[in-house]
Design a protein around this motif. Sequence first.
Motif, PDB file in Angstrom:
ATOM      1  N   ALA A   8       0.838  -1.196   0.000  1.00 31.48           N
ATOM      2  CA  ALA A   8       0.000   0.000   0.000  1.00 31.48           C
ATOM      3  C   ALA A   8       0.875   1.249   0.000  1.00 31.48           C
ATOM      4  N   PRO A   9       0.452   2.325  -0.684  1.00 26.80           N
ATOM      5  CA  PRO A   9       1.278   3.530  -0.748  1.00 26.80           C
ATOM      6  C   PRO A   9       1.416   4.185   0.622  1.00 26.80           C
ATOM      7  N   VAL A  10       2.558   4.822   0.828  1.00 28.99           N
ATOM      8  CA  VAL A  10       2.856   5.502   2.081  1.00 28.99           C
ATOM      9  C   VAL A  10       3.214   6.937   1.768  1.00 28.99           C
ATOM     10  N   ASP A  11       2.610   7.875   2.478  1.00 26.12           N
ATOM     11  CA  ASP A  11       2.919   9.295   2.298  1.00 26.12           C
ATOM     12  C   ASP A  11       4.069   9.688   3.218  1.00 26.12           C
ATOM     13  N   PHE A  12       4.824  10.692   2.814  1.00 30.10           N
ATOM     14  CA  PHE A  12       5.900  11.226   3.653  1.00 30.10           C
ATOM     15  C   PHE A  12       6.032  12.709   3.356  1.00 30.10           C
ATOM     16  N   ASP A  13       6.637  13.417   4.287  1.00 28.96           N
ATOM     17  CA  ASP A  13       6.759  14.865   4.165  1.00 28.96           C
ATOM     18  C   ASP A  13       8.225  15.262   4.307  1.00 28.96           C
ATOM     19  N   PRO A  14       8.942  15.478   3.196  1.00 22.32           N
ATOM     20  CA  PRO A  14      10.370  15.812   3.292  1.00 22.32           C
ATOM     21  C   PRO A  14      10.639  17.163   3.935  1.00 22.32           C
ATOM     22  N   THR A  15       9.628  18.039   4.012  1.00 20.26           N
ATOM     23  CA  THR A  15       9.868  19.367   4.592  1.00 20.26           C
ATOM     24  C   THR A  15      10.131  19.290   6.088  1.00 20.26           C
ATOM     25  N   ARG A  16       9.799  18.180   6.721  1.00 20.30           N
ATOM     26  CA  ARG A  16      10.067  18.057   8.150  1.00 20.30           C
ATOM     27  C   ARG A  16      11.556  17.903   8.435  1.00 20.30           C
ATOM     28  N   TRP A  17      12.354  17.704   7.393  1.00 21.84           N
ATOM     29  CA  TRP A  17      13.809  17.671   7.535  1.00 21.84           C
ATOM     30  C   TRP A  17      14.420  18.990   7.053  1.00 21.84           C
ATOM     31  N   ARG A  18      13.629  20.053   7.017  1.00 26.90           N
ATOM     32  CA  ARG A  18      14.110  21.303   6.425  1.00 26.90           C
ATOM     33  C   ARG A  18      15.188  21.974   7.268  1.00 26.90           C
ATOM     34  N   ASP A  19      15.342  21.612   8.547  1.00 26.64           N
ATOM     35  CA  ASP A  19      16.410  22.205   9.354  1.00 26.64           C
ATOM     36  C   ASP A  19      17.789  21.754   8.903  1.00 26.64           C
ATOM     37  N   TYR A  20      17.832  20.729   8.062  1.00 24.48           N
ATOM     38  CA  TYR A  20      19.098  20.212   7.544  1.00 24.48           C
ATOM     39  C   TYR A  20      19.133  20.494   6.040  1.00 24.48           C
ATOM     40  N   PRO A  21      20.118  21.244   5.549  1.00 23.56           N
ATOM     41  CA  PRO A  21      20.111  21.670   4.140  1.00 23.56           C
ATOM     42  C   PRO A  21      19.910  20.544   3.138  1.00 23.56           C
TER      43      PRO A  21
END
Length: 524
Positions: A8-21
Amino acid sequence: MGAGPAGAPVDFDPTRWRDYPNGPGFLTALADGRAPRAVWTALPGENWPARLAEAVAATLHSGRGVVVAVADARDLDRLDAALRECLGPDRHVALSAAVGPAERYRRFLAVRRGRVRAVIGTRAVVFAPAADLGLVAIWDDGDDLHAEPRAPYPHAREVLLTRAQLASAAVLVGGYARSAEAQQLLETGWARPIEAARDTLRRRAPAVHATSDDLRDQVAARLPTLAWRAARDALAAGAPVLVQVPRRGYLPAVACAQCRTPARCPHCRGPLSLSGSASTAVCRWCGRAAAGYACPVCGARRLRAAVVGARRTAEELGRAFAGVPVWTSGRDGVLATVPDEPGLAVATPGAEPVPDGAGYGAVLLLDTWALLTRADLRAGEEALRRWLAAAALARPGVAGGRVVVVADGGLSPVQALIRFDPGWLAARELAERRELGFPPAVRMASLTGTPDSVADLLAAAHLPDGVQPLGPVPAGDGQERMLLRTTRSGGAALASALREAAGVRSARKAPDPVRVQVDPLELL
């Protein structure tokens, strides 16, 4: 935990790692099915289980499997909760002895049959048969709990790195600190760093102050003036205070009150200790009471503290801050959390409870000499790792919590703590080990046994060219220790030669065993 739909597809949010360039780019690469390799230095106060959960979600988005190793049950519980929140139910399994053998086997089968692609656990999880492996991750790889104490003594980090190389999987080595082994991965170009910019770090890191342990500056409960004021101000502001003490117990070591000679057991010469203010001195080795103890040097019968443990520290702090609750966390009972209210949490390293609110108003690091003066190659690295784990629980920002370390501010580990720069110390440690010829710059094997058994194994071993013997040296109880050193490229050949020699001795049923360790965690 039951098995869920692996595809089944899984969503993720890469912006939650925005503190790291380069953090969002790392997650995007995982989601695209690529295999980036990174060493992640977490920010102080970072919700590391949530960040790891995002990395797991990105990998599952690509349809590949994940194995994540953490050091202990507390970290596993936090990561388990973060994955349930991020992925939903039945999308991962946690392999833990706490669930019982039947449930653990059901979870193992769910992974083996591909019904669940994400598996987390402590060091044994590195052997979990995750299908189509896309990511291996380890949190706090410098923790000695990742090293298996039973033969053949594998380290969780090394097993995961080997699996990643064989499966062309991504790698994430994370922690508040950075081990010399992780620094080696960066300097060889095998992995890339994921770390915050210095301006972000300055906004997030608490203020760190170093102060001496001069007895003339101690106000109460062995606290220097600076530490006492930091605790007082935090309690007045309604925040809890964390006090890290490196030794458990009440008075784990005592000495003669008159001549300061360490008190030893008359029967086995083991160290005497006190378990309470009115207790009798007891040997820590044989357990015998020494009610009639008299100093063999001066004859005095009174004892004084040589080392102060966590329970004695809690007792002294309770008197110094009357009316304030004192919580203890250590071997006798580990607290998972403490309430966000005025109180003192006295903990040994690794047992620091997580505050329910924004963080501790003050973190006090006492008796630092006990960590810094250990006869261990990794003493400075280990001290910084434990300090950073505690300091990361302080309220973020220079206007938030305060961290007070009772140590000389000129020492390298203390400087790295003040700047929250574990990479600087790791690079320094690695350079020194490279110059002196110690792991991870080289490969080293340790042989421990009786002198005859060690000599027998060496005689049976066809050691490759370039192996340098060091020793032997006494190892106690009639045993000795021999070290064999070679280049990193020669490590596999050395390990193979020792394995064959151990097999020969086993076939001959040699009476005395030899303990063989490759790249032992401790080199005294």
